[in-house]
Design an enzyme around this catalytic site. Structure first.
Site, mmCIF file in Angstrom:
data_model
loop_
_atom_site.group_PDB
_atom_site.id
_atom_site.type_symbol
_atom_site.label_atom_id
_atom_site.label_comp_id
_atom_site.label_asym_id
_atom_site.label_seq_id
_atom_site.Cartn_x
_atom_site.Cartn_y
_atom_site.Cartn_z
ATOM 1 C CD GLU A 79 30.949 -12.317 -25.027
ATOM 2 O OE1 GLU A 79 31.607 -13.329 -25.345
ATOM 3 O OE2 GLU A 79 31.276 -11.549 -24.102
ATOM 4 C CB CYS A 84 39.829 -13.011 -12.255
ATOM 5 S SG CYS A 84 39.992 -13.888 -13.823
ATOM 6 C CD GLN A 131 32.710 -12.068 -11.610
ATOM 7 O OE1 GLN A 131 33.257 -12.908 -10.904
ATOM 8 N NE2 GLN A 131 33.402 -11.184 -12.319
ATOM 9 C CE1 TYR A 145 37.983 -9.764 -24.076
ATOM 10 C CE2 TYR A 145 38.186 -7.506 -23.286
ATOM 11 C CZ TYR A 145 38.710 -8.585 -23.964
ATOM 12 O OH TYR A 145 39.966 -8.496 -24.539
#
Length: 399
Positions: free
Chosen positions: A285, A355, A235, A264
Site C-alpha cells: 500500500e 469499479c 467500500q 492495493y
C-alpha cells in the site's frame, strides 16, 4: 424534475442506448445528445439545457414527461430524483439495472478483439437497493444547508433525506442541517455494524450537539473490526463488501501453502480474509494513512507482512513468485508499470477487482496480450440506483 428545468425549450425525442455514465442518447439538431432520466426506445418530452465547456457548447437533455414508456420504468421513490442527479436509475426497476450493468461490462470488453468473446456472468444483486451507502460528501450553501449539486445545471439542491445513505447518515444529516455554515463541504462516514461515525471537518457551532472532527471510525466486516481513517478508502456498501471479500478469497484458489500479494491493500479488508487460508500474505500500500490503519486492523495475524511502497516496486522486490495477486486499484486502473510487474512475476492467479469497466478492459487487454487467460468475469452491484458497477475478474497464465 420539472421545477429544475422551468422556462426552457422542450422537444419530443426517441431515446437510444445508455452511455457509460448511465444516460441515454438521442438525436437533436443533427447532434447526438445525452438525456438524463430515460430508458432506451422510450419516446419522451425532453427539456434542453445548454452550457459551455472548454469553449464548446454542450447540449444536454432531461426527461420531463414520458409519452411511450418502457416496461422497465417505475416511479422513483425519492422526491429529489432529477434535481439532485446523484442517482441515475431510480426510474428503472432493479432487475433491469442488473442487466444493464452486465451489458456495460460486455460492451467495454468488445472494444478489444482479445476480450470480445469473453463471457460475463450475471450481475450479483446488492442485499439492499436503498439506504446502503455508508459514506456521504455533502456540499454546504447558504444558511448552512446540506445538499448536492446537480451535475448538469450546477444548481444546489438542499437534501433532508437521501435514499442511498444509511439510516445513520440520514440521522446525522437531520441533526446538522442548517447548522454547518462555517464550512463549504462536509463528509460523513457511518459504521452500520458498529454505529460509529466520522464527521469532517470539526464543526464549532454550539448548536451542533453531536461530536465532529473524528480522525477515524471503525466498522466490522465478516466479524473483523476495521479502523478507517478519514483519508482511507473503504467500500461504501458494507453488506455487499462482505460478499465481495468472500468472492475474492474464493477466486484466489488458496491452499495452506499459498503465498498471496494484496497489491492495493488499503486498510486490509482483502488481506484479512485471504490470510485465513494462505500461508503468507504480503500487503502492499502506498498510502501511509491506510498502512497505519491496516497494521491496527490486522494485529495478531502473524502470516501478514506490510510493504509501504508503490505497487510495482513492491511486487518487483518480492523474493518469490506469488501464487495469487489481488489487484484493486482506484477508478483509473493500474499503472502500466504495475501490469508489467505482473507479467514479470507471473503469479498463478490474478484476481482483479475494478469499479470502472473501461479501465478494467484496457488493463485486461494488456494482461491477455502478455500471456494471461481470463477464467471468470463476475460483476457485483455495489452501487444500486447508479450506473457504477464493480467487477471481479480471475486470470491465469496461458498453459
Amino acid at each position: 424534475m420539472l421545477d429544475t428545468f422551468e422556462n426552457i425549450e422542450t422537444v419530443r425525442l426517441k431515446l437510444g442506448e445508455f452511455d457509460s455514465l448511465g444516460d441515454t442518447s438521442a438525436l437533436y439538431e443533427d447532434v447526438e445528445i445525452k438525456v438524463f432520466g430515460g430508458i432506451p426506445n422510450e419516446e419522451v418530452l425532453v427539456g434542453i439545457h445548454r452550457y459551455t465547456k472548454r469553449r464548446k457548447e454542450i447540449i444536454f437533455g432531461v426527461v420531463l414527461d414520458v409519452i411511450v414508456s418502457s416496461e422497465h420504468r417505475i416511479q422513483p421513490p425519492c422526491p429529489y430524483f432529477g434535481p439532485c442527479s446523484g442517482c441515475q436509475w431510480q426510474h428503472i426497476d432493479y432487475s433491469y439495472q442488473l442487466i444493464i450493468k452486465n451489458k456495460e461490462v460486455t460492451n467495454q470488453f468488445r472494444a478489444y478483439a482479445e476480450l470480445s468473446e469473453i463471457n460475463v456472468q450475471p450481475t450479483l444483486p446488492s442485499p439492499d437497493t436503498f439506504n446502503y451507502r455508508n459514506h456521504a460528501r455533502f456540499t454546504v450553501r447558504k444558511e448552512g444547508k446540506l445538499g448536492f449539486v446537480n451535475r448538469i445545471t450546477r444548481r444546489f439542491v438542499a437534501i433532508d433525506d437521501c435514499r442511498l445513505m444509511t439510516a445513520g447518515i440520514n440521522k446525522i444529516l437531520a441533526l446538522l442541517q442548517g447548522k454547518v455554515g462555517e464550512t463549504s463541504q462536509l463528509t460523513v462516514r457511518h459504521g452500520i455494524n458498529t454505529h460509529e461515525w466520522l464527521i469532517q471537518p470539526i464543526i464549532k457551532n454550539p448548536q451542533v450537539e453531536i461530536m465532529t472532527g473524528q480522525t477515524h471510525y471503525r466498522e466490522s466486516l465478516n466479524n473483523r473490526l476495521f479502523r478507517v481513517a478519514s483519508p482511507s478508502f473503504f467500500q461504501v456498501n458494507t453488506l455487499q463488501a462482505e460478499k465481495l471479500g468472500k468472492i475474492v478469497k474464493e477466486k484466489c484458489n488458496l491452499s495452506s501453502s499459498s503465498k498471496v500479494v494484496d497489491a492495493y491493500a488499503g486498510v486490509g479488508t482483502f488481506t484479512a480474509i485471504v490470510s485465513e487460508e494462505a500461508l503468507q500474505v504480503i500487503a502492499i500500500e502506498e498510502s501511509g494513512a491506510a498502512i497505519k490503519d491496516a497494521k491496527i486492523n490486522l494485529t495478531g495475524l502473524n502470516n501478514v507482512e506490510f510493504i509501504e511502497s508503490k505497487t510495482e516496486q513492491g511486487i518487483l522486490n518480492l523474493s518469490f513468485n506469488p501464487d495469487a495477486v489481488i489487484l484493486d486499484p482506484p477508478r483509473y486502473g493500474c499503472h502500466i508499470e504495475v501490469l508489467k510487474s505482473i507479467l514479470i512475476k507471473l503469479p498463478k492467479r490474478v484476481v482483479y477487482v475494478s469499479c470502472d469497466p473501461n479501465t478494467l478492459a484496457r488493463d485486461l487487454s494488456f494482461l491477455v496480450k502478455g500471456g494471461y487467460a481470463i477464467i471468470d468475469v463476475q460483476p457485483i452491484d455495489m452501487f444500486p440506483q447508479t450506473h457504477h458497477i464493480e467487477c471481479v475478474v480471475t486470470l491465469e497464465p496461458n498453459k
